[in-house]
Scaffold this motif. Structure first.
Motif, PDB file in Angstrom:
ATOM      1  N   ARG A 101      23.973  36.653  45.426  1.00  0.00           N
ATOM      2  CA  ARG A 101      22.800  36.611  45.388  1.00  0.00           C
ATOM      3  C   ARG A 101      22.097  34.999  45.102  1.00  0.00           C
ATOM      4  NH1 ARG A 101      23.203  42.063  44.141  1.00  0.00           N
ATOM      5  NH2 ARG A 101      22.992  41.811  41.838  1.00  0.00           N
ATOM      6  N   ARG A 159      24.967  25.910  49.033  1.00  0.00           N
ATOM      7  CA  ARG A 159      25.011  27.293  49.446  1.00  0.00           C
ATOM      8  C   ARG A 159      23.663  27.938  49.057  1.00  0.00           C
ATOM      9  NH1 ARG A 159      28.185  31.960  50.178  1.00  0.00           N
ATOM     10  NH2 ARG A 159      27.641  33.855  49.127  1.00  0.00           N
ATOM     11  N   TYR A 168      21.625  29.769  51.952  1.00  0.00           N
ATOM     12  CA  TYR A 168      21.297  31.152  52.044  1.00  0.00           C
ATOM     13  C   TYR A 168      19.703  31.465  52.088  1.00  0.00           C
ATOM     14  CZ  TYR A 168      21.021  35.853  49.809  1.00  0.00           C
ATOM     15  OH  TYR A 168      21.015  37.229  49.622  1.00  0.00           O
ATOM     16  N   HIS A 169      18.858  31.000  51.246  1.00  0.00           N
ATOM     17  CA  HIS A 169      17.278  30.929  51.611  1.00  0.00           C
ATOM     18  C   HIS A 169      16.956  30.303  52.800  1.00  0.00           C
ATOM     19  CE1 HIS A 169      16.993  33.086  47.964  1.00  0.00           C
ATOM     20  NE2 HIS A 169      17.889  32.326  47.262  1.00  0.00           N
ATOM     21  N   LYS A 177      17.807  32.941  55.696  1.00  0.00           N
ATOM     22  CA  LYS A 177      16.606  33.895  55.165  1.00  0.00           C
ATOM     23  C   LYS A 177      15.149  33.520  55.975  1.00  0.00           C
ATOM     24  CE  LYS A 177      14.947  36.841  51.474  1.00  0.00           C
ATOM     25  NZ  LYS A 177      14.834  36.991  49.964  1.00  0.00           N
ATOM     26  N   SER A 202      28.532  35.578  52.989  1.00  0.00           N
ATOM     27  CA  SER A 202      28.098  34.336  53.741  1.00  0.00           C
ATOM     28  C   SER A 202      26.952  33.714  52.999  1.00  0.00           C
ATOM     29  CB  SER A 202      27.256  35.117  55.054  1.00  0.00           C
ATOM     30  OG  SER A 202      26.247  35.765  55.015  1.00  0.00           O
TER      31      SER A 202
END
Length: 576
Positions: A51, A244, A248-249, A252, A480
């Motif tokens: 996270r 990363r 990641y965001h 999203k 991921s």
């Protein structure tokens, strides 16, 4: 291609550590082992990995010259100076320009953007671009994903009263341009702790610094993160640490609320309704953004990325999709020609590098051809085409070999060059190609390791089909976004058999659709092996074989997994 499989069995201590960590995370010891191999050994570190938090982004003002860049931008806005956002014509450059322009345009209207023409102006800062800036009254140019070597061009701009802020990530020379500010984490005098930002993300850090300085909430930057994810994936930078978090965001954002231009591309390439991954960006979204710069003008891609009207964006996206189809045709033709040249070049047969040139090849596609040849022959590759008396080209590398260093070794032959470890661009006199080829080959021969010229598959874990459960696949997705530094886990299963229903598929019968069983369970597992139809006869012989694969969603059968098989090996080979 024949792969060498590289697998290291876990030690008893690693097995116990994976069991303990897996118990704390309610995760398979197989996947806990993958975390440990990534240096993640505690429950808290695993939770940070799974996270990533935007709060953990690095303070932008740690980057050298950030305070100077922010002050100059504030000054330009305060004096109502005209600002030009200038960038490279590839995905990283186009997304960077779109990000900075789109963000600043919310607060300032006297702003424009510019992408140089690949065929008319070439890479980086051009005199034509500076003259355009002068003609349109520009006083400040923010340049993204290039500029770190534009010493003469930026000196020329300064003589015309135009300042530059450089946002780049390519390796700088000993002497850097006389810009107002140079934002580049690879500067030797920069203490910024993460060195692997792409050009778009350097632009994002600039906007983050400017927003912070002007009291704007970070939440205003979040809609820009989809551009960061696209650039990180397409530019193939390491998906670790700050990258990363941004990827990641950014994914999203791309999946939940993409910018209108990216939404149009998503719709035009058949990704609507799917969970978009880094792989989708590399193979679907990125090539379309790249296509306009390769075939015509990269500015069309930025026009699309900053578009606010969906209907207009969709039309622009269709146009770019047509460029992509044209690009694929030219790419295929040039690659075939390159294969034929390689086959005929007995002199290069035992060389550890490839240097090819043809005066009729299209400048915008040679980078793709270089990548194809590197994948097939597993050697550092340079592909060149003619531009008047000059040769201009692209270089691509194999794992662990610094192709930029090899090109820099030949710098006295070059009129221009730039890039990073795995990809670079260069220009030299056409007549100097033979000497360049000799020197490039000499450097590669002296510095490349034997294992770097082999196609190696690094196997993460050896498992049986009974281990492939929905729970494992769900947990696997938490690893991921994937990319360099965090590759998608590669598994192997030994002693598998055709269930009797495997078949060759594809327009040219080049792929195999597989249904497989192993000796330890009754599970029938679906798989697809792209470009491996040569193995079909062995598979149909009912003899056992070993497979190396990644575990994917089956896009045709909801809630089922499918193996994407990277290699098929008869089990009469030495087992791992």
């Amino acid at each position: 291609m024949h792969f060498k499989w590289n697998y290291k069995s876990p030690t008893p201590d690693e097995i116990q550590a994976a069991k303990d960590l897996g118990g704390k995370l309610n995760m398979s010891p197989v996947l806990a082992q993958l975390l440990i191999r990534r240096g993640i050994t505690t429950e808290s570190a695993a939770k940070r990995f799974f996270r990533p938090q935007l709060a953990d982004l690095i303070n932008p003002f740690i980057m050298k010259d950030m305070d100077v860049a922010v002050d100059r931008l504030n000054d330009a806005m305060g004096h109502k100076e005209r600002i030009l956002v200038y960038g490279d014509y590839d995905v990283d450059g186009c997304t960077a320009v779109a990000l900075v322009y789109k963000f600043l345009q919310q607060f300032y209207s006297n702003i424009d953007y510019y992408i140089p023409d690949r065929y008319d102006e070439g890479y980086g800062v051009s005199k034509k671009g500076i003259d355009y800036a002068k003609e349109t009254g520009v006083k400040l140019i923010i340049i993204l994903d290039c500029g770190i070597k534009a010493i003469e061009e930026i000196a020329y701009a300064k003589s015309l009263g135009i300042d530059f802020i450089i946002c780049d990530h390519h390796v700088p020379d000993e002497t850097m341009p006389d810009a107002v500010a140079i934002l580049n984490p690879k500067r030797p005098d920069d203490n910024y702790p993460f060195k692997e930002l792409c050009g778009c993300c350097v632009g994002f850090k600039f906007m983050q610094g400017w927003a912070k300085n002007n009291g704007l909430p970070f939440s205003m930057l979040i809609p820009l993160l989809d551009f960061c994810a696209v650039a990180i994936a397409a530019d193939i930078v390491p998906v670790v640490e700050e990258n990363r978090i941004l990827a990641y965001h950014g994914l999203k954002q791309l999946n939940q609320n993409p910018s209108i231009g990216l939404k149009a591309i998503i719709d035009i390439c058949g990704l609507s309704g799917r969970d978009i991954s880094m792989s989708d960006i590399i193979f679907k979204i990125g090539p379309r953004i790249n296509a306009s710069g390769r075939m015509e003008s990269g500015k069309e891609s930025v026009d699309l990325l900053v578009e606010k009207n969906y209907a207009i964006a969709l039309e622009k996206s269709k146009h770019i999709d047509e460029y992509n189809e044209q690009r694929k045709d030219i790419d295929k033709q040039m690659t075939e020609e390159a294969y034929q040249i390689v086959a005929k070049l007995e002199s290069q047969k035992h060389h550890s590098s490839i240097v090819l040139y043809d005066e009729n090849w299209k400048k915008g596609v040679i980078g793709i051809v270089a990548s194809r040849l590197t994948e097939i022959y597993y050697r550092p590759t340079v592909v060149l085409t003619r531009d008047g008396d000059l040769a201009t080209g692209s270089a691509r590398s194999v794992a662990g070999f610094d192709v930029y260093a090899a090109i820099k070794y030949c710098r006295d032959l070059l009129t221009n060059f730039g890039g990073h470890t795995y990809a670079a661009g260069l220009t030299l006199r056409w007549d100097d190609i033979p000497e360049f080829r000799r020197r490039f080959q000499q450097f590669v021969e002296e510095h490349i390791e034997p294992e770097q010229t082999e196609a190696i598959l690094d196997i993460d874990a050896k498992i049986d089909f009974k281990d492939i459960t929905r729970h494992l696949h769900t947990d696997l997705k938490k690893f991921s976004p994937f990319g360099p530094g965090n590759q998608k886990p590669l598994f192997c299963t030994c002693g598998v058999y055709d269930y009797g229903t495997s078949k060759v598929v594809g327009r040219e019968q080049e792929h195999i659709k597989l249904e497989l069983v192993d000796s330890k369970s009754s599970n029938v597992v679906n798989g697809i092996a792209f470009g491996q139809s040569a193995s079909s006869r062995y598979i149909k012989s009912k003899r056992s074989f070993d497979i190396a694969y990644t575990i994917e969603d089956n896009v045709f059968k909801r809630n089922q997994v499918q193996l994407q098989i990277e290699d098929i090996r008869p089990d009469d080979k030495e087992t791992i």
